[in-house]
Design an enzyme around this catalytic site. Sequence first.
Site, PDB file in Angstrom:
ATOM      1  N   GLU A 172      -5.525  -4.706  10.464  1.00 15.44           N
ATOM      2  CA  GLU A 172      -4.502  -3.689  10.708  1.00 15.44           C
ATOM      3  C   GLU A 172      -4.827  -2.916  11.980  1.00 15.44           C
ATOM      4  O   GLU A 172      -5.674  -2.004  11.947  1.00 15.44           O
ATOM      5  CB  GLU A 172      -4.451  -2.701   9.533  1.00 15.44           C
ATOM      6  CG  GLU A 172      -4.093  -3.334   8.213  1.00 15.44           C
ATOM      7  CD  GLU A 172      -3.479  -2.326   7.260  1.00 15.44           C
ATOM      8  OE1 GLU A 172      -2.372  -2.584   6.769  1.00 15.44           O
ATOM      9  OE2 GLU A 172      -4.090  -1.267   7.029  1.00 15.44           O
ATOM     10  N   GLY A 179       2.802  -1.062   4.296  1.00 18.81           N
ATOM     11  CA  GLY A 179       2.859   0.354   3.937  1.00 18.81           C
ATOM     12  C   GLY A 179       4.290   0.780   3.681  1.00 18.81           C
ATOM     13  O   GLY A 179       4.862   0.538   2.616  1.00 18.81           O
ATOM     14  N   GLY A 180       4.907   1.378   4.677  1.00 22.90           N
ATOM     15  CA  GLY A 180       6.247   1.951   4.542  1.00 22.90           C
ATOM     16  C   GLY A 180       7.256   1.039   3.863  1.00 22.90           C
ATOM     17  O   GLY A 180       7.979   1.465   2.949  1.00 22.90           O
ATOM     18  N   GLY A 195       2.452   2.359  10.752  1.00 25.98           N
ATOM     19  CA  GLY A 195       3.476   3.398  10.631  1.00 25.98           C
ATOM     20  C   GLY A 195       4.172   3.753  11.931  1.00 25.98           C
ATOM     21  O   GLY A 195       4.854   4.776  12.014  1.00 25.98           O
ATOM     22  N   HIS A 201      -9.561   1.203   4.663  1.00 26.13           N
ATOM     23  CA  HIS A 201      -8.291   1.395   5.383  1.00 26.13           C
ATOM     24  C   HIS A 201      -8.549   2.385   6.523  1.00 26.13           C
ATOM     25  O   HIS A 201      -9.349   3.310   6.378  1.00 26.13           O
ATOM     26  CB  HIS A 201      -7.219   1.929   4.423  1.00 26.13           C
ATOM     27  CG  HIS A 201      -5.864   1.951   5.056  1.00 26.13           C
ATOM     28  ND1 HIS A 201      -5.493   2.937   5.937  1.00 26.13           N
ATOM     29  CD2 HIS A 201      -4.820   1.097   4.976  1.00 26.13           C
ATOM     30  CE1 HIS A 201      -4.262   2.684   6.364  1.00 26.13           C
ATOM     31  NE2 HIS A 201      -3.833   1.570   5.801  1.00 26.13           N
ATOM     32  N   ASN A 239       0.878  -1.177   0.000  1.00 26.48           N
ATOM     33  CA  ASN A 239       0.000   0.000   0.000  1.00 26.48           C
ATOM     34  C   ASN A 239       0.911   1.221   0.000  1.00 26.48           C
ATOM     35  O   ASN A 239       1.469   1.586   1.024  1.00 26.48           O
ATOM     36  CB  ASN A 239      -0.885  -0.046   1.259  1.00 26.48           C
ATOM     37  CG  ASN A 239      -1.709   1.217   1.430  1.00 26.48           C
ATOM     38  OD1 ASN A 239      -1.801   2.040   0.520  1.00 26.48           O
ATOM     39  ND2 ASN A 239      -2.311   1.363   2.602  1.00 26.48           N
ATOM     40  N   TRP A 240       1.058   1.803  -1.163  1.00 27.95           N
ATOM     41  CA  TRP A 240       1.992   2.938  -1.289  1.00 27.95           C
ATOM     42  C   TRP A 240       1.442   4.222  -0.673  1.00 27.95           C
ATOM     43  O   TRP A 240       2.162   5.201  -0.535  1.00 27.95           O
ATOM     44  CB  TRP A 240       2.332   3.190  -2.769  1.00 27.95           C
ATOM     45  CG  TRP A 240       3.199   2.145  -3.403  1.00 27.95           C
ATOM     46  CD1 TRP A 240       3.629   0.968  -2.846  1.00 27.95           C
ATOM     47  CD2 TRP A 240       3.759   2.187  -4.724  1.00 27.95           C
ATOM     48  NE1 TRP A 240       4.413   0.280  -3.738  1.00 27.95           N
ATOM     49  CE2 TRP A 240       4.505   1.007  -4.903  1.00 27.95           C
ATOM     50  CE3 TRP A 240       3.686   3.107  -5.775  1.00 27.95           C
ATOM     51  CZ2 TRP A 240       5.191   0.728  -6.096  1.00 27.95           C
ATOM     52  CZ3 TRP A 240       4.351   2.841  -6.965  1.00 27.95           C
ATOM     53  CH2 TRP A 240       5.107   1.648  -7.114  1.00 27.95           C
TER      54      TRP A 240
HETATM   55  P1  PGA Z   1       2.806   0.394   7.600  1.00 25.19           P
HETATM   56  O1  PGA Z   1       1.329   0.611   6.986  1.00 25.19           O
HETATM   57  O2  PGA Z   1       3.334  -0.909   7.047  1.00 25.19           O
HETATM   58  O3  PGA Z   1       3.583   1.575   7.174  1.00 25.19           O
HETATM   59  O4  PGA Z   1       2.629   0.313   9.093  1.00 25.19           O
HETATM   60  C1  PGA Z   1       0.469  -0.468   6.768  1.00 25.19           C
HETATM   61  C2  PGA Z   1      -0.831   0.030   6.180  1.00 25.19           C
HETATM   62  O5  PGA Z   1      -1.338   1.073   6.615  1.00 25.19           O
HETATM   63  O6  PGA Z   1      -1.404  -0.607   5.262  1.00 25.19           O
END
Ligand code: PGA
Length: 253
Positions: free
Chosen positions: A169, A236-237, A175, A99, A11-12
Amino acid sequence: MTTRRPLIAGNWKMNGLKADAQALSRDLAQRVNKAGGIGFDMLICPPFTVISTVVGAVAGSGVAVGGQDCHVAEKGAHTGDISPVMLADQGCQFVILGHSERRADHGETDAVVKAKAEAALAADLVAVVCVGETESQKDAGQTIDVVASQIAGSMPEGADAAKVVVAYEPVWAIGTGRTPTVDDVAKVHAAIRDEIAKALGNDVAAAMRILYGGSVKPSNAKDLLGLDHVDGALVGGASLKAEDFWAIAEASA
Ligand code: PGA
């Protein structure tokens, strides 16, 4: 036992201009091609503006592309929105829905997420339906209740394992570099599968993929992805670096 092929989804979020998007997705496609066979499915969900760039860069590799949100309608007077049909038209096969950043920034409720997921299915997209508790809900011991009610409220009519993927999540893990313990992840994923069984029956529940998301990185991927009811990751990251995303994917196979 049902075998569920892991899905590793990037997920960019709101990251990626054309040149970076092309370089990153091309790098991943090359890794997939070079590996010959892989034991997982890979999905990239870039911002709308670079979907066609990414679709072009991964063409022929088997890497799938998805949107990060869509509108419920097919078309019409909805300035700034993108419909599921438009995503499909660009070459997307998936769309992330509900999300926590959409739930928080855009007030998306379970009912909205469900309606969007139904629209996504109607456009032949796979809906990646996200659920997860906030930190205060976790501290109050409400995690399983919150997640169960989000599943009950967000699951689209007509859902089955080929059309819907669930992503757990925890909002406080996104994050932040923090993750639940593997025991907690195992418990929540098992509870999610039970909830899916209640809604859709045991066979669908046994086959549906449940991803974990929230601070997944190469160093914790093996432990998280090794759990029975964890069928992949929503990243994400760490999905913004080919090497890290690839390491996570390899940890799933
Ligand atoms: P993250 O984000 O890996 O940066 O914690 C995950 C997401 O929100 O899908």
